[in-house]
Design a protein around this motif. Structure first.
Motif, PDB file in Angstrom:
ATOM      1  N   ARG A 230       0.832  -1.208   0.000  1.00 23.62           N
ATOM      2  CA  ARG A 230       0.000   0.000   0.000  1.00 23.62           C
ATOM      3  C   ARG A 230       0.865   1.257   0.000  1.00 23.62           C
ATOM      4  O   ARG A 230       0.573   2.223  -0.732  1.00 23.62           O
ATOM      5  N   VAL A 231       1.928   1.274   0.792  1.00 23.45           N
ATOM      6  CA  VAL A 231       2.832   2.429   0.809  1.00 23.45           C
ATOM      7  C   VAL A 231       3.451   2.626  -0.573  1.00 23.45           C
ATOM      8  O   VAL A 231       3.551   3.757  -1.071  1.00 23.45           O
ATOM      9  N   ILE A 232       3.852   1.529  -1.211  1.00 22.04           N
ATOM     10  CA  ILE A 232       4.422   1.631  -2.549  1.00 22.04           C
ATOM     11  C   ILE A 232       3.409   2.251  -3.513  1.00 22.04           C
ATOM     12  O   ILE A 232       3.729   3.165  -4.282  1.00 22.04           O
ATOM     13  N   MET A 233       2.165   1.769  -3.473  1.00 19.78           N
ATOM     14  CA  MET A 233       1.152   2.291  -4.382  1.00 19.78           C
ATOM     15  C   MET A 233       0.812   3.746  -4.091  1.00 19.78           C
ATOM     16  O   MET A 233       0.571   4.540  -5.019  1.00 19.78           O
ATOM     17  N   LEU A 234       0.792   4.131  -2.830  1.00 21.65           N
ATOM     18  CA  LEU A 234       0.527   5.534  -2.489  1.00 21.65           C
ATOM     19  C   LEU A 234       1.636   6.434  -3.014  1.00 21.65           C
ATOM     20  O   LEU A 234       1.386   7.553  -3.489  1.00 21.65           O
ATOM     21  N   LEU A 235       2.879   5.951  -2.947  1.00 22.99           N
ATOM     22  CA  LEU A 235       3.994   6.710  -3.516  1.00 22.99           C
ATOM     23  C   LEU A 235       3.839   6.841  -5.031  1.00 22.99           C
ATOM     24  O   LEU A 235       4.043   7.923  -5.601  1.00 22.99           O
ATOM     25  N   ARG A 236       3.459   5.747  -5.686  1.00 25.79           N
ATOM     26  CA  ARG A 236       3.285   5.794  -7.144  1.00 25.79           C
ATOM     27  C   ARG A 236       2.178   6.771  -7.524  1.00 25.79           C
ATOM     28  O   ARG A 236       2.316   7.556  -8.468  1.00 25.79           O
ATOM     29  N   GLU A 237       1.082   6.723  -6.804  1.00 31.26           N
ATOM     30  CA  GLU A 237      -0.034   7.618  -7.107  1.00 31.26           C
ATOM     31  C   GLU A 237       0.317   9.080  -6.850  1.00 31.26           C
ATOM     32  O   GLU A 237      -0.263   9.978  -7.462  1.00 31.26           O
ATOM     33  N   ALA A 238       1.279   9.304  -5.953  1.00 31.29           N
ATOM     34  CA  ALA A 238       1.713  10.677  -5.660  1.00 31.29           C
ATOM     35  C   ALA A 238       2.755  11.172  -6.660  1.00 31.29           C
ATOM     36  O   ALA A 238       3.240  12.301  -6.532  1.00 31.29           O
ATOM     37  N   GLY A 239       3.100  10.337  -7.642  1.00 23.20           N
ATOM     38  CA  GLY A 239       4.022  10.767  -8.686  1.00 23.20           C
ATOM     39  C   GLY A 239       5.453  10.319  -8.519  1.00 23.20           C
ATOM     40  O   GLY A 239       6.331  10.743  -9.281  1.00 23.20           O
ATOM     41  N   TYR A 240       5.716   9.452  -7.537  1.00 19.65           N
ATOM     42  CA  TYR A 240       7.082   8.950  -7.332  1.00 19.65           C
ATOM     43  C   TYR A 240       7.264   7.695  -8.184  1.00 19.65           C
ATOM     44  O   TYR A 240       6.687   6.641  -7.891  1.00 19.65           O
ATOM     45  N   HIS A 241       8.093   7.783  -9.226  1.00 20.12           N
ATOM     46  CA  HIS A 241       8.256   6.666 -10.155  1.00 20.12           C
ATOM     47  C   HIS A 241       9.689   6.144 -10.220  1.00 20.12           C
ATOM     48  O   HIS A 241      10.032   5.384 -11.127  1.00 20.12           O
ATOM     49  N   GLU A 242      10.497   6.543  -9.244  1.00 20.54           N
ATOM     50  CA  GLU A 242      11.853   6.002  -9.156  1.00 20.54           C
ATOM     51  C   GLU A 242      11.798   4.544  -8.680  1.00 20.54           C
ATOM     52  O   GLU A 242      10.797   4.109  -8.100  1.00 20.54           O
ATOM     53  N   PRO A 243      12.862   3.783  -8.911  1.00 18.64           N
ATOM     54  CA  PRO A 243      12.892   2.428  -8.347  1.00 18.64           C
ATOM     55  C   PRO A 243      12.766   2.478  -6.818  1.00 18.64           C
ATOM     56  O   PRO A 243      13.312   3.380  -6.175  1.00 18.64           O
ATOM     57  N   ILE A 244      12.037   1.542  -6.268  1.00 18.48           N
ATOM     58  CA  ILE A 244      11.903   1.402  -4.816  1.00 18.48           C
ATOM     59  C   ILE A 244      12.607   0.108  -4.423  1.00 18.48           C
ATOM     60  O   ILE A 244      12.410  -0.938  -5.051  1.00 18.48           O
ATOM     61  N   TYR A 245      13.420   0.196  -3.393  1.00 18.38           N
ATOM     62  CA  TYR A 245      14.215  -0.950  -2.958  1.00 18.38           C
ATOM     63  C   TYR A 245      13.480  -1.673  -1.822  1.00 18.38           C
ATOM     64  O   TYR A 245      12.965  -1.026  -0.898  1.00 18.38           O
ATOM     65  N   ILE A 246      13.440  -2.999  -1.886  1.00 20.10           N
ATOM     66  CA  ILE A 246      12.713  -3.758  -0.878  1.00 20.10           C
ATOM     67  C   ILE A 246      13.603  -4.822  -0.238  1.00 20.10           C
ATOM     68  O   ILE A 246      14.453  -5.432  -0.889  1.00 20.10           O
ATOM     69  N   HIS A 247      13.385  -5.020   1.031  1.00 15.36           N
ATOM     70  CA  HIS A 247      14.052  -6.071   1.806  1.00 15.36           C
ATOM     71  C   HIS A 247      13.641  -7.436   1.269  1.00 15.36           C
ATOM     72  O   HIS A 247      12.527  -7.611   0.754  1.00 15.36           O
ATOM     73  N   GLY A 248      14.505  -8.414   1.403  1.00 17.47           N
ATOM     74  CA  GLY A 248      14.211  -9.750   0.898  1.00 17.47           C
ATOM     75  C   GLY A 248      12.954 -10.370   1.462  1.00 17.47           C
ATOM     76  O   GLY A 248      12.293 -11.185   0.802  1.00 17.47           O
ATOM     77  N   ALA A 249      12.578  -9.975   2.700  1.00 13.56           N
ATOM     78  CA  ALA A 249      11.375 -10.534   3.319  1.00 13.56           C
ATOM     79  C   ALA A 249      10.093 -10.090   2.621  1.00 13.56           C
ATOM     80  O   ALA A 249       9.032 -10.680   2.851  1.00 13.56           O
ATOM     81  N   LEU A 250      10.182  -9.065   1.766  1.00 13.47           N
ATOM     82  CA  LEU A 250       8.998  -8.555   1.072  1.00 13.47           C
ATOM     83  C   LEU A 250       8.857  -9.084  -0.353  1.00 13.47           C
ATOM     84  O   LEU A 250       7.804  -8.908  -0.974  1.00 13.47           O
ATOM     85  N   VAL A 251       9.886  -9.728  -0.853  1.00 16.16           N
ATOM     86  CA  VAL A 251       9.932 -10.049  -2.282  1.00 16.16           C
ATOM     87  C   VAL A 251       8.781 -10.954  -2.713  1.00 16.16           C
ATOM     88  O   VAL A 251       8.071 -10.671  -3.694  1.00 16.16           O
TER      89      VAL A 251
END
Length: 336
Positions: A182-203
């Motif tokens: 959800r945080v990732i999608m909220l960032l995308r909707e706010a116009g942030y389109h840079e790569p987002i880095y995720i911990h292995g536990a989220l993959v």
């Protein structure tokens, strides 16, 4: 029939004797109906599990394909008979696949909310109010002090910090199922389109959300070597809250500790966790959303569970609604 005989609390969880099943049991049982995939509600080791397709698939990701002896998919909105009762599943708006469970017999209907929220979430279906005689509601934020600000404002705080501190890595603590996506999608909707880095536990869970058509954008592994460290300056890194207490978090350039949770409204909690930038984003209802939901459904009774039970019970009584706490144990804030 009396609601108390249709569904009642036991040490293993809510039990329906007429159907021979438990809802979100905290110990292994012969037959379990599961509202969603968070570990305090969805445990492995049951004989039979009935849940939405997404919840079953999430449980398989988290526990392995043999998480239960037999599984059955519940289709949202469809009614099915189990023993002497009928049940149906309805969207809860908490995380992908989350559902309320309606249990009916002899003209009496009880709806178990599981965990739920009323705010728009681009990663899951919205909550569906279901008319009922008894509404069993969670009360994670069941105190009048909890009024969560708009999600866009909280994401805006993160984007402002990225502009102000482009040399620092922004480490966002968010639970692996639901909150991180959800945080990732909220960032995308706010116009942030840079790569987002995720911990292995989220993959695995992020890959699963992507497979369901949820456009999380470009995600990269948050693995840091001395050579790669400068690349994380000004980057957004998302990981489970537990990861921020170990050496992994200290590998990033001058990291800003961030935690996305409804509990960040409580300054002392943020301070205890060493959070520099608290982001108040919750996957549960705040006080106003809980009370508005009860007013909208207008049940004959409200039973309150796993949260701040007494305040919501008292509010119901003042509104002329019969209410009582269930005092169920074994549930926590994993979804926060």
């Amino acid at each position: 029939m009396r609601p108390e005989t249709l569904l009642y609390p036991t040490p293993k969880g809510l039990f329906c004797e007429a159907g021979g099943f438990y809802i979100d049991p905290v110990h292994p049982v012969d037959k379990a109906l599961i509202t969603h995939g968070h570990a305090d509600h969805a445990r492995s080791g049951h004989g039979e599990v009935l849940a939405t397709r997404e919840t079953l698939e999430i449980m398989a990701i988290r526990y392995g394909a043999d998480f239960c002896r037999q599984s059955q998919e519940a289709v949202l909105g469809e009614t099915m008979a189990i023993g002497d009762v009928t049940v149906s599943f309805h969207p809860a708006g908490h995380v992908l696949g989350s559902a309320q469970i309606a249990v009916s017999r002899g003209g009496t209907k009880i709806v178990v909310s599981g965990d739920y929220k009323r705010r728009r979430d681009p990663t899951c279906l919205p909550f569906e109010p279901v008319p009922c005689d008894v509404f069993i509601t969670e009360a994670t934020f069941g105190l009048p002090v909890f009024h969560h600000p708009p999600d866009a404002d909280e994401v805006g705080k993160l984007l402002t910090s990225l502009r102000q501190f482009p040399e620092r890595a922004h480490l966002v603590g968010a639970y692996a199922l639901g909150k991180a996506q959800r945080v990732i999608m909220l960032l995308r909707e706010a116009g942030y389109h840079e790569p987002i880095y995720i911990h292995g536990a989220l993959v695995k869970l992020c890959d699963y959300y992507l497979s369901k058509g949820i456009p999380l954008g470009e995600l990269r592994p948050a693995t840091v070597t001395a050579k790669e460290k400068p690349a994380f300056a000004g980057a957004v890194v998302i990981g489970p809250p537990s990861a921020f207490a170990d050496k992994w978090a200290r590998r990033f350039p001058d990291p800003i500790p961030i935690f996305a949770s409804g509990w960040m409204l409580v300054r002392q909690r943020a301070k205890q966790r060493g959070v520099e930038l608290p982001i108040i984003i919750s996957d549960h209802c705040d006080w106003a959303e809980l009370t508005d939901t009860i007013r909208e459904i207008r049940p004959g009774q409200v039973w309150v569970t796993h949260g701040r039970e007494e305040a919501l019970v008292r509010w119901c009584e003042l509104e002329g609604i019969k209410a009582r706490p269930l005092h169920l144990v074994g549930y926590d804030d994993e979804g926060e």
